[in-house]
Design an enzyme around this catalytic site. Structure first.
Site, PDB file in Angstrom:
ATOM      1  N   ASP A  41      39.190 -12.301 -50.917  1.00 28.85           N
ATOM      2  CA  ASP A  41      40.109 -13.060 -50.072  1.00 28.85           C
ATOM      3  C   ASP A  41      39.411 -13.397 -48.739  1.00 28.85           C
ATOM      4  O   ASP A  41      38.358 -12.841 -48.413  1.00 28.85           O
ATOM      5  CB  ASP A  41      41.418 -12.284 -49.849  1.00 28.85           C
ATOM      6  CG  ASP A  41      42.573 -13.219 -49.483  1.00 28.85           C
ATOM      7  OD1 ASP A  41      42.318 -14.374 -49.064  1.00 28.85           O
ATOM      8  OD2 ASP A  41      43.749 -12.803 -49.598  1.00 28.85           O
TER       9      ASP A  41
ATOM     10  N   GLU B  29      51.912 -15.415 -44.583  1.00 30.77           N
ATOM     11  CA  GLU B  29      51.416 -14.035 -44.512  1.00 30.77           C
ATOM     12  C   GLU B  29      51.335 -13.547 -43.069  1.00 30.77           C
ATOM     13  O   GLU B  29      51.038 -14.306 -42.161  1.00 30.77           O
ATOM     14  CB  GLU B  29      50.044 -13.934 -45.175  1.00 30.77           C
ATOM     15  CG  GLU B  29      49.157 -15.099 -44.847  1.00 30.77           C
ATOM     16  CD  GLU B  29      47.768 -15.029 -45.465  1.00 30.77           C
ATOM     17  OE1 GLU B  29      47.204 -13.944 -45.569  1.00 30.77           O
ATOM     18  OE2 GLU B  29      47.254 -16.096 -45.813  1.00 30.77           O
TER      19      GLU B  29
HETATM   20  C1  BGC Z   1      43.455 -19.989 -42.771  1.00 32.48           C
HETATM   21  C2  BGC Z   1      44.084 -19.377 -43.980  1.00 32.48           C
HETATM   22  C3  BGC Z   1      43.676 -17.990 -44.032  1.00 32.48           C
HETATM   23  C4  BGC Z   1      44.016 -17.270 -42.732  1.00 32.48           C
HETATM   24  C5  BGC Z   1      43.578 -15.857 -42.791  1.00 32.48           C
HETATM   25  C6  BGC Z   1      43.848 -19.234 -41.545  1.00 32.48           C
HETATM   26  O1  BGC Z   1      43.255 -19.813 -40.425  1.00 32.48           O
HETATM   27  O2  BGC Z   1      43.843 -21.306 -42.668  1.00 32.48           O
HETATM   28  O3  BGC Z   1      43.694 -20.014 -45.155  1.00 32.48           O
HETATM   29  O4  BGC Z   1      44.350 -17.397 -45.088  1.00 32.48           O
HETATM   30  O5  BGC Z   1      43.423 -17.922 -41.640  1.00 32.48           O
HETATM   31  O6  BGC Z   1      43.625 -15.231 -41.565  1.00 32.48           O
HETATM   32  C1  BGC Z   2      45.383 -15.486 -48.389  1.00 31.99           C
HETATM   33  C2  BGC Z   2      45.105 -16.009 -49.772  1.00 31.99           C
HETATM   34  C3  BGC Z   2      44.560 -17.404 -49.701  1.00 31.99           C
HETATM   35  C4  BGC Z   2      43.350 -17.439 -48.794  1.00 31.99           C
HETATM   36  C5  BGC Z   2      42.743 -18.815 -48.660  1.00 31.99           C
HETATM   37  C6  BGC Z   2      44.229 -15.692 -47.468  1.00 31.99           C
HETATM   38  O1  BGC Z   2      44.564 -15.385 -46.157  1.00 31.99           O
HETATM   39  O2  BGC Z   2      45.708 -14.120 -48.479  1.00 31.99           O
HETATM   40  O3  BGC Z   2      46.278 -15.977 -50.546  1.00 31.99           O
HETATM   41  O4  BGC Z   2      44.235 -17.840 -50.992  1.00 31.99           O
HETATM   42  O5  BGC Z   2      43.726 -16.996 -47.515  1.00 31.99           O
HETATM   43  O6  BGC Z   2      43.526 -19.651 -47.910  1.00 31.99           O
END
Ligand code: BGC
Ligand code: BGC
Length: 744
Positions: A316, A512
């Protein structure tokens, strides 16, 4: 025989080679575009050879740097200059949740993709890069794409065949932007609604989530990556236990014994592996204090060994450099993750550092060359399978499918099937189309709120973020006279003259981390004030709840005559109106147990807690048509009607304590095409809980499953498969009998 490639028909190898020469010739500005492929096709370029042979041949030509590059995935916006794709032999590019193009439309995405792919094709071996994105409820980074309900709503439909069709539609839209790979489905079993990713889960039970693994066949094609045109590699994520963390904390710690981890969180991954999922993404979370990204037992022994997963494991976002709890990669983190079984690292920024660290760890012997070769074999096998070497550039034939009327109609069907009617006192629903209606609430006319996180941006945002039909617009389109519908967001101006007030309230977008709700889980102040004004008017209040999870609403519920859980429906709000006015009766069932108060979290089916509404709850009313599952009948010209011969075989695809999932394959053993089939077996002490790609009846202790309208046709020697879940033991499952029909 190899299945057809993802991007359509196989192209003659010489033509490909010639095209590459033209391509590289036109890119004289790029330093590494120098070496053009030989005029005679090399074995790995020969699409008529078995994939394994092509992989062997290609591997034998690759340097260590080529191989490390294949294991490196960088964010598009971090790759500066773009020619670093060639210089560092990057195997993969992604767009993170906030990744975009300008102007944001399918055309620009496709152009951007092709530009980056040309960099990869300009290297001596011309190994195409694979581009990944989170298409988790549509091609959701692309303005104008069809936005489908988030998984929690799809879980409420209990319709795996519908979910498979959605996967196909999403794959077409994604293909139209060039992108090869989606970081979906989330096969998380969300056990605590405080978790901000609960809406990415199909539901709280392993059975329900497992049944929805059909979406993998939608993305990739039922025969695996490359088995249909516009095939997109799927990702089962986040392996394993992401939805089981203590307190529902994102990226937290899942504290469970191994038997329970396997019973609750493993079955969906097993189902995805059995369906040939091309990649698995690891979870940021830990199992009993050990981070998944360094967990050799769970990744290498269980997933790759025991389950037989032969795709590749991707880490990830920046998760590998979280292994030691400090920012910045260290050599120890890199070797730990790769040795645990990570095949491709979503770096996503500092790819130069990652590459030099991994090279160092190989050179000093801490990462064995056999591990590097295994990772490359896995990645390249998927690239060949997808057909990337034959058709590396965007198939523009699919670009016009982005946001097409057909896909929006499918999304609207999904929206209406996902509505769960929780309360309907005095039969206030369905509403009459002639009623005088007052509509209020912050989400009534807000596509952003309806879509939630992972829509145009990572965390999502309120407002007019992409074209679609809001719930208010859906209502106005459904009624006889739109002038009898009044909308005021805050409920101001309502009086006793209205037949009913429809309040569309709930959560605003999150993803998230930010979406975790460790404290109160109720409605916000704005919603409570709006609802209070509606209540004071004395008009019956119908609440449409737009939320990523059950909310703590027990205190307000007595004020409401009806409650419809709409989840996060996406861009097709007409589907909500379809149910409100009874054009379609509600059929959705709760994918989660609904708490009586936030203090009950976690609350799940079978835990003995006193729920407000139990798992599976969902009311209906008698009017309207039933949802029409999966049309597209296959026209099979057939001779006179008669009996046909067939056999059926059952294969258990996963088991958990107290239940299992099985696939039944019907084979036409005759010489005439079947137009219908029926299988039957003794249930013994088992009960069937769910069937997809077939229609179930039970009588006299036997289960009978017949074909649906679209899958009755089976060519001579051909097969069709349906699946089911059941309670009871999978041991000694009887072989089903099969009866076939021919003719019409
Ligand atoms: C990204 C996400 C990523 C997240 C993780 C964001 O800036 O766009 O894809 O999952 O950072 O911290
Ligand atoms: C998320 C994933 C996602 C990745 C890429 C991460 O922060 O946990 O689910 O696929 O970012 O955007």
């Amino acid at each position: 025989m190899r299945p057809p490639t993802r991007r359509g028909r196989l192209t003659a190898v010489l033509a490909v080679t010639a095209a590459l020469i033209t391509l590289t010739g036109s890119m004289s500005a790029q330093p590494s575009a120098a070496a053009a492929p030989q005029a005679a096709a090399l074995p790995y370029q020969d699409a008529s050879l078995p994939v394994d042979d092509r992989v062997d041949d290609l591997l034998s030509r690759m340097t260590l740097d080529d191989k490390i590059g294949q294991m490196t995935q960088a964010d598009k916006d971090a790759i500066v200059p773009a020619s670093d794709i060639a210089t560092y032999r990057l195997g993969s590019v992604l767009s993170g949740g906030d990744g975009t193009v300008s102007p944001n439309n399918a055309q620009t995405w496709a152009d951007t993709y092709d530009g980056l792919q040309r960099q990869a094709l300009g290297t001596p071996l011309a190994i195409p890069m694979i581009y990944g994105i989170d298409a988790v409820h549509g091609a959701n980074a692309v303005r104008g794409a069809t936005i489908f309900p988030h998984n929690i709503g799809l879980g409420a439909t209990r319709d795996p065949a519908l979910v498979q069709r959605i996967g196909r539609a999403v794959a077409e839209e994604v293909s139209g932007t060039g992108v090869d790979w989606t970081f979906a489905p989330c096969l998380c079993v969300a056990r605590n609604d405080r978790w901000g990713r609960t809406y990415e889960s199909f539901g709280e039970t392993p059975e329900l989530v497992t049944s929805m693994a059909t979406v993998v066949d939608g993305f990739q094609g039922p025969g695996g990556p490359g088995s249909v045109p516009a095939s997109v590699l799927a990702t089962a994520k986040h392996y394993i236990g992401d939805g089981g963390t203590t307190n529902g904390t994102d990226q937290g710690n899942t504290q469970l014994g191994e038997a329970e981890l396997r019973a609750v969180h493993l079955p969906p991954f097993k189902a995805a592996v059995d369906r040939g999922v091309g990649s698995v993404m690891l979870s940021y979370s830990s199992w009993n204090g050990v981070k998944l990204h360094g967990h050799k037992y769970l990744v290498t022994d269980l997933l790759k060994g025991e389950l037989g997963f032969d795709g590749f494991v991707v880490s990830d976002w920046a998760a590998v450099d979280q292994l030691d709890g400090q920012t910045g990669f260290t050599a120890e983190e890199v070797s730990k993750a790769v040795n645990a079984g990570v095949d491709m690292v979503m770096v996503p920024h500092d790819y130069k550092k990652f590459i030099s660290l991994l090279r160092g760890e190989v050179n000093n012997g801490r990462v064995p060359m056999s591990r590097i070769d295994d990772a490359n074999r896995r990645i390249l096998t998927q690239k060949f399978g997808l057909g990337l070497f034959e058709k590396p550039l965007t198939d523009r034939a699919y670009t016009s499918t982005v946001g097409s009327a057909e896909h929006r109609a499918l999304a609207r069907q999904a929206v209406r099937q996902s509505q769960v009617l929780l309360k309907n006192e005095g039969g206030v629903l369905p509403l009459a189309k002639s009623a005088k209606l007052f509509v209020a609430g912050k989400s009534a006319d807000d596509i952003g709120n309806m879509s939630g996180g992972w829509t145009m941006s990572w965390q999502g945002r309120s407002g007019d973020i992409t074209p679609g039909t809001t719930v208010l617009e859906g209502i106005r389109e459904s009624v006889n006279d739109p002038s009898r519908v009044t909308f005021e967001r805050y409920g101001n101006g309502i009086d006793g003259s209205y037949t009913a007030a429809v309040a569309v309230v709930g959560e605003t977008p999150y993803a998230e981390g930010r979406g975790d709700r460790p404290g109160a889980m109720g409605l916000d102040q704005e919603d409570l004030q709006t609802l209070a004004k509606l209540k004071a008017s004395g008009v019956p209040v119908v609440v449409v709840l737009v939320s990523g999870r059950p909310l703590d609403i027990a205190a307000q519920l007595p004020d409401w005559r009806a409650l419809l859980a709409a989840w996060l429906p996406g861009t097709e709000g007409g589907g909500v109106a379809d149910v409100l006015f009874g054009d379609h009766r509600p059929t959705g069932k709760l994918p989660m147990t609904w708490m009586r108060s936030a203090s009950q979290q976690p609350i799940n089916q079978g835990d003995g807690k006193d729920a407000l509404f139990p798992y599976g709850h969902g009311l209906t009313y008698g009017t309207g048509t039933d949802p029409t599952p999966t049309p597209t009948p296959t026209p099979t010209p057939t001779p006179a009607p008669g009996p046909g011969s067939c056999t059926a075989t059952a294969k258990v695809t996963s088991t958990w304590s107290g239940g299992f999932q099985a696939d039944v394959t019907v084979r036409n053993t005759g010489t005439t095409p079947l137009t219908g089939w029926s299988t039957s077996w003794d249930l013994g002490s088992r009960t069937v809980t769910n069937v997809w790609n077939g229609a179930l009846t039970t009588a006299g202790g036997r289960a009978t499953v017949r074909n649906l309208a679209w899958n009755g046709g089976v060519a001579a020697g051909g097969t069709v498969t349906f699946g089911y879940t059941a309670n009871g033991s999978a041991d000694g499952l009887p072989v089903p009998s099969c009866t076939g029909t021919t003719g019409t």
